[in-house]
Structure formats: structure tokens, C-alpha cells
Design a protein around this motif. Structure first.
Motif, mmCIF file in Angstrom:
data_model
loop_
_atom_site.group_PDB
_atom_site.id
_atom_site.type_symbol
_atom_site.label_atom_id
_atom_site.label_comp_id
_atom_site.label_asym_id
_atom_site.label_seq_id
_atom_site.Cartn_x
_atom_site.Cartn_y
_atom_site.Cartn_z
ATOM 1 N N THR A 58 16.984 68.644 47.754
ATOM 2 C CA THR A 58 17.028 67.190 47.661
ATOM 3 C C THR A 58 18.370 66.766 47.091
ATOM 4 O O THR A 58 18.661 67.032 45.916
ATOM 5 C CB THR A 58 15.894 66.663 46.758
ATOM 6 N N PRO A 59 19.231 66.121 47.892
ATOM 7 C CA PRO A 59 20.577 65.788 47.429
ATOM 8 C C PRO A 59 20.610 64.932 46.165
ATOM 9 O O PRO A 59 21.533 65.046 45.358
ATOM 10 C CB PRO A 59 21.179 65.040 48.622
ATOM 11 N N SER A 60 19.614 64.061 45.986
ATOM 12 C CA SER A 60 19.630 63.136 44.858
ATOM 13 C C SER A 60 19.062 63.746 43.571
ATOM 14 O O SER A 60 19.106 63.130 42.511
ATOM 15 C CB SER A 60 18.831 61.877 45.195
ATOM 16 N N ALA A 61 18.534 64.967 43.648
ATOM 17 C CA ALA A 61 17.937 65.586 42.463
ATOM 18 C C ALA A 61 19.005 65.910 41.436
ATOM 19 O O ALA A 61 20.069 66.442 41.775
ATOM 20 C CB ALA A 61 17.182 66.849 42.860
ATOM 21 N N GLU A 62 18.718 65.603 40.163
ATOM 22 C CA GLU A 62 19.687 65.856 39.105
ATOM 23 C C GLU A 62 19.036 66.576 37.936
ATOM 24 O O GLU A 62 17.858 66.382 37.630
ATOM 25 C CB GLU A 62 20.344 64.570 38.626
ATOM 26 N N PHE A 63 19.830 67.412 37.292
ATOM 27 C CA PHE A 63 19.358 68.227 36.177
ATOM 28 C C PHE A 63 20.340 68.044 35.032
ATOM 29 O O PHE A 63 21.527 68.378 35.161
ATOM 30 C CB PHE A 63 19.290 69.694 36.610
ATOM 31 N N VAL A 64 19.862 67.488 33.925
ATOM 32 C CA VAL A 64 20.729 67.167 32.791
ATOM 33 C C VAL A 64 20.456 68.147 31.660
ATOM 34 O O VAL A 64 19.318 68.299 31.196
ATOM 35 C CB VAL A 64 20.503 65.721 32.295
ATOM 36 N N VAL A 65 21.494 68.822 31.215
ATOM 37 C CA VAL A 65 21.424 69.752 30.090
ATOM 38 C C VAL A 65 22.240 69.160 28.948
ATOM 39 O O VAL A 65 23.430 68.865 29.116
ATOM 40 C CB VAL A 65 21.968 71.140 30.472
ATOM 41 N N ALA A 66 21.621 68.968 27.785
ATOM 42 C CA ALA A 66 22.287 68.337 26.651
ATOM 43 C C ALA A 66 22.520 69.351 25.537
ATOM 44 O O ALA A 66 21.623 70.136 25.206
ATOM 45 C CB ALA A 66 21.456 67.165 26.133
ATOM 46 N N ARG A 67 23.731 69.315 24.970
ATOM 47 C CA ARG A 67 24.060 70.134 23.807
ATOM 48 C C ARG A 67 24.606 69.204 22.726
ATOM 49 O O ARG A 67 25.493 68.391 22.988
ATOM 50 C CB ARG A 67 25.107 71.197 24.144
ATOM 51 N N SER A 68 24.110 69.361 21.507
ATOM 52 C CA SER A 68 24.540 68.464 20.437
ATOM 53 C C SER A 68 24.396 69.168 19.091
ATOM 54 O O SER A 68 23.516 70.019 18.911
ATOM 55 C CB SER A 68 23.710 67.180 20.442
ATOM 56 N N GLY A 69 25.266 68.790 18.169
ATOM 57 C CA GLY A 69 25.148 69.305 16.817
ATOM 58 C C GLY A 69 25.311 70.798 16.715
ATOM 59 O O GLY A 69 24.492 71.498 16.112
ATOM 60 N N LEU A 70 26.386 71.345 17.300
ATOM 61 C CA LEU A 70 26.619 72.781 17.263
ATOM 62 C C LEU A 70 27.217 73.242 15.943
ATOM 63 O O LEU A 70 27.425 74.442 15.747
ATOM 64 C CB LEU A 70 27.536 73.198 18.422
#
Length: 425
Positions: free
Chosen positions: A140-152
């Protein structure tokens, strides 16, 4: 000496030459370090030595071609010091067509896209315990996967990520970075036959953060990679994409957006390697600078090999200066080893506000301050709109707006942009 090759899986999938080929050391050189290139000069971009072992690289002094524009004293711990290689905390919602796992260093995907060319990258490679593996399998071209990194945290860390797009898959992967960090990392991207993948990395670190990243990509037959780098936050941020168009019909579009504030160093070195016939690349990076000591660096290397007949390539970098006391280094490079191409060119410009644009807006009742904000917003919006995620695009537009509010107080009228370097073939 470690064998200077990528993994067997990569060699089979993309026919990567062994040592002495395009990933080998400079011909005739007895040194394997980035710090010793001056002994036998590298004649072409593809001759740079690569290794996953940090001990194969000397500590950079700041005189090397790859480090002379970087404030290495501010990131010396990431280049030379010990690193915490334990997995960094990430958050991501489950999405059909995407997989997220931690894998061991022995996983066959490690090294499938490339190997380090400098000590900071090799230091991260030598130190990481497990790699974050992102698999794209949906269509699916519109599918998105967001990976967040914070406070390392404020300790020096290493990280490794491998993104693999299965044959004929479609998808958008976004890696969002926020908070504190002192991070050096490698990101591998493998786009297999017929796949269409977009990878976006967003650097919105806290003001004191330091981030050194090397991205390696292999793009297969009739596959396409859209690679986008957005750098807005951090004290020193250096992201170096290296994209190899490894098979017939491969395509890449590499975009970048950066906004450097006072005392901030934002650097990106882009390498596009046309290895196969009928490959295509487009590179466009845009940046704005404001405040005393704001510094941006963009180096664009495009190599068109003898084997890359039918290549179509173009790269450009545009910088908009908003105040005095800033510096934008912009260096496009183009190597062509075959005359049988569709076209290749480059352009670079660094300039200030266009008085005619400002006059036009002010003549229609818009204040000078708002007119400046509209000009800059329009200048940078072109890159933001390439992301393909309305939610992320909106957040980044608001982040740019916040930068412009800070810039508005010190802005003065400037002349129109001057073309610095340009050429086509």
C-alpha cells in the motif's frame, strides 16, 4: 586486516565488487585510514577505504577532506571514545505491512547496504550490541510507519538500523529524533527489485545534542528510494547518505531541509553512485541560516560509472541567508566515466532575500516581517511536501514557523540570491 566486503547476501543481491573494486582501498595504498589519504590521494569517490572496524581508521585531525568543515572537537567522544552500544528505546505503533525487531550483529542483513568510510561510522559499527530491523512487506503506497526516539541522554551512544523493503513492496518509514542525545549511528537501507520506499529522518534534537549518522542504501532493479533528511535541532548534526543505484532501472530522489540557528552546525554529505544502466537520480537540498555562527555544510558527490550507460542525474543545493554572521558551505561534485548518458548536472546557490519578492508582498498590504516569513516558508515548503505524510508535514511546517518567529527580529533587507556554482552536461 578485516576483509573489505559487504555480506554475502548483499553481494548476491546487488553484485557488489570485492576489495579493490568500488569498495576497496585506494590502489597502491598501504594505509587503511581516512587520516592518511594525503599520502596517496584518492582519485575518485569510489576509491575511499571502507571497514567496519574502528581500529582501521586514524583519529581525524580536522585537516582531512571529510572532516575539515566539521567542528570535530565538539564530537570527539563520538568519533574516538567508548560508546554505549545497548539498544536505544524506540516507540512505534503496529502497522500492517511493517515489522520491527531487534536482531543480533550476526544477522545476515547487517552489512548488506554498505560499510563505514570514516572513523565515527566505524566506531558506531564496532560498538552496537543489537540492530533495529525494520521490514517493509506491504504493497500500500500510502502506508506509513513512524519510529520515535527521544531522551537518549547525554552519554555517548552507538546505534544501528537496517531497513529492508521486500520485492514489489511499498511504504513510508519515518524516524523522528527528539530530546537529548550524543549519538553516532549507521542506517542501512536495502530496496529490493520493484519496491518503492520512502525513508525520512527528522532531527529535532535539543539544542545541546550531537548526532553523527551515516546512511547506506542499495537500490535494486526497477526499484525506487526517496530519501529525505530534515535537520532542525541539535548543536552538531551531520547526516551522510550514500545511495548506490545497483541494478538496471534503479531510481532515487534525495531531498533535504535544514534550518541553522546561531552557533548551530548542520552538515550533510550526499553520495549518489550510479553503478547500473538506465539509473536515475535527483538530489535537492534546501536550507536557511540565521544568527551569529550558524553554519551549514552540504557536499554532493555524484559518480556515473563506465557501466552506467543511460544515466539521468541532477543535484542541487539552495541556501537562504537570513542574517549576518552565518556561513553556508556548498560543494557539488560530479564524476562521469561514460559519455553515453541521458544527462547530468549540478547547481548550487547561496543568497539572501529577494527584494522584488518582498516589495511585491508589501505592495499588497503585507507587513515586512510577515513578507519575510512567507518567502522563507515558501522556499522550504517544497521539501516538506515531498514527505507524503500530512501529519508529519504539518508538524514540520509548525517547527519551521517557530524558527522564523525567532529569525524575524533580526532580519534586514538583503539583495537577491547570487548563483555560486552551476553547470549541466
Amino acid at each position: 586486516m578485516p576483509e573489505n566486503t559487504v555480506s554475502e547476501a548483499a553481494a548476491a543481491a546487488f553484485a557488489v565488487p570485492a576489495a579493490g573494486g568500488h569498495r576497496g582501498e585506494p590502489v597502491g595504498s598501504k594505509s587503511h585510514t581516512d587520516g592518511a589519504w594525503h599520502e596517496i590521494p584518492v582519485q575518485t569517490r569510489s576509491e575511499r577505504y571502507t571497514s567496519a572496524d574502528v581500529s582501521d581508521f586514524d583519529e581525524p585531525t580536522g585537516h582531512e577532506v571529510d572532516w575539515k568543515l566539521t567542528p570535530i572537537k565538539l564530537v570527539a567522544d563520538l568519533i574516538n571514545g567508548p560508546l554505549d552500544g545497548s539498544p536505544v528505546e524506540v516507540t512505534a505503533d503496529a502497522v500492517d505491512g511493517f515489522g520491527l525487531t531487534w536482531v543480533d550483529r550476526t544477522d545476515e542483513r547487517i552489512g548488506s547496504a554498505g560499510l563505514p568510510e570514516d572513523r565515527a561510522s566505524a566506531n558506531a559499527w564496532s560498538a552496537f550490541d543489537k540492530a533495529l530491523a525494520i521490514d517493509v512487506t506491504g504493497e500500500t503506497p500510502s502506508a506509513e510507519f513512524v519510529v520515535a526516539r527521544s531522551g537518549l541522554g547525554t552519554g555517548a551512544r552507538a546505534a544501528h538500523t537496517v531497513i529492508t523493503a521486500s520485492p514489489n513492496s511499498r511504504g513510508l518509514v519515518i524516524i523522528e529524533n527528539t530530546g537529548d542525545a550524543r549519538l553516532t549511528e549507521n542506517v542501512e537501507i536495502v530496496v529490493r527489485e520493484g519496491a518503492q520506499l520512502t525513508v525520512v529522518t527528522v532531527q529535532q534534537w535539543n539544542d545541546s545534542a550531537a548526532h553523527l549518522a551515516s546512511h547506506f542504501a542499495q537500490v535494486g532493479r526497477d526499484a525506487s528510494l526517496t530519501h529525505i533528511v530534515v535537520s532542525l535541532g541539535g548543536s552538531v548534526v551531520r547526516v551522510n547518505p550514500s545511495i548506490h543505484l545497483s541494478d538496471t532501472g534503479s531510481n532515487t530522489e534525495a531531498y533535504g531541509l535544514y534550518f541553522a540557528d546561531a552557533g548551530q552546525h548542520l552538515e550533510q554529505r550526499v553520495y549518489i553512485d550510479h553503478e547500473a544502466e538506465n539509473s536515475r537520480s535527483r538530489v535537492k537540498y534546501k536550507g536557511a541560516l540565521q544568527g551569529e555562527g550558524a553554519h551549514s555544510v552540504w557536499v554532493g558527490d555524484v559518480l556515473i560509472r563506465q557501466t552506467a550507460n543511460g544515466t539521468d542525474s541532477y543535484e542541487e543545493n539552495r541556501n537562504l541567508v537570513l542574517s549576518e554572521g552565518t556561513r553556508a558551505d556548498s560543494i557539488p561534485n560530479l564524476e562521469i566515466e561514460t559519455g553515453n548518458i541521458l544527462g547530468a548536472g549540478h547547481a548550487s546557490s547561496t543568497g539572501r532575500f529577494d527584494d522584488e519578492q518582498l516589495f511585491y508582498l508589501q505592495s499588497r498590504g503585507i507587513s515586512e516581517e510577515e513578507a519575510r516569513r512567507l518567502v522563507v516558508r515558501g522556499f522550504l515548503a517544497e521539501i516538506i511536501q515531498k514527505i507524503g505524510s500530512p501529519a508529519v508535514e504539518e508538524r514540520l511546517t509548525l517547527a519551521v514557523e517557530a524558527e522564523l518567529v525567532d529569525a524575524a527580529g533580526g532580519a534586514t533587507a538583503f539583495a537577491a540570491p547570487d548563483e555560486a556554482i552551476g553547470g549541466t552536461l
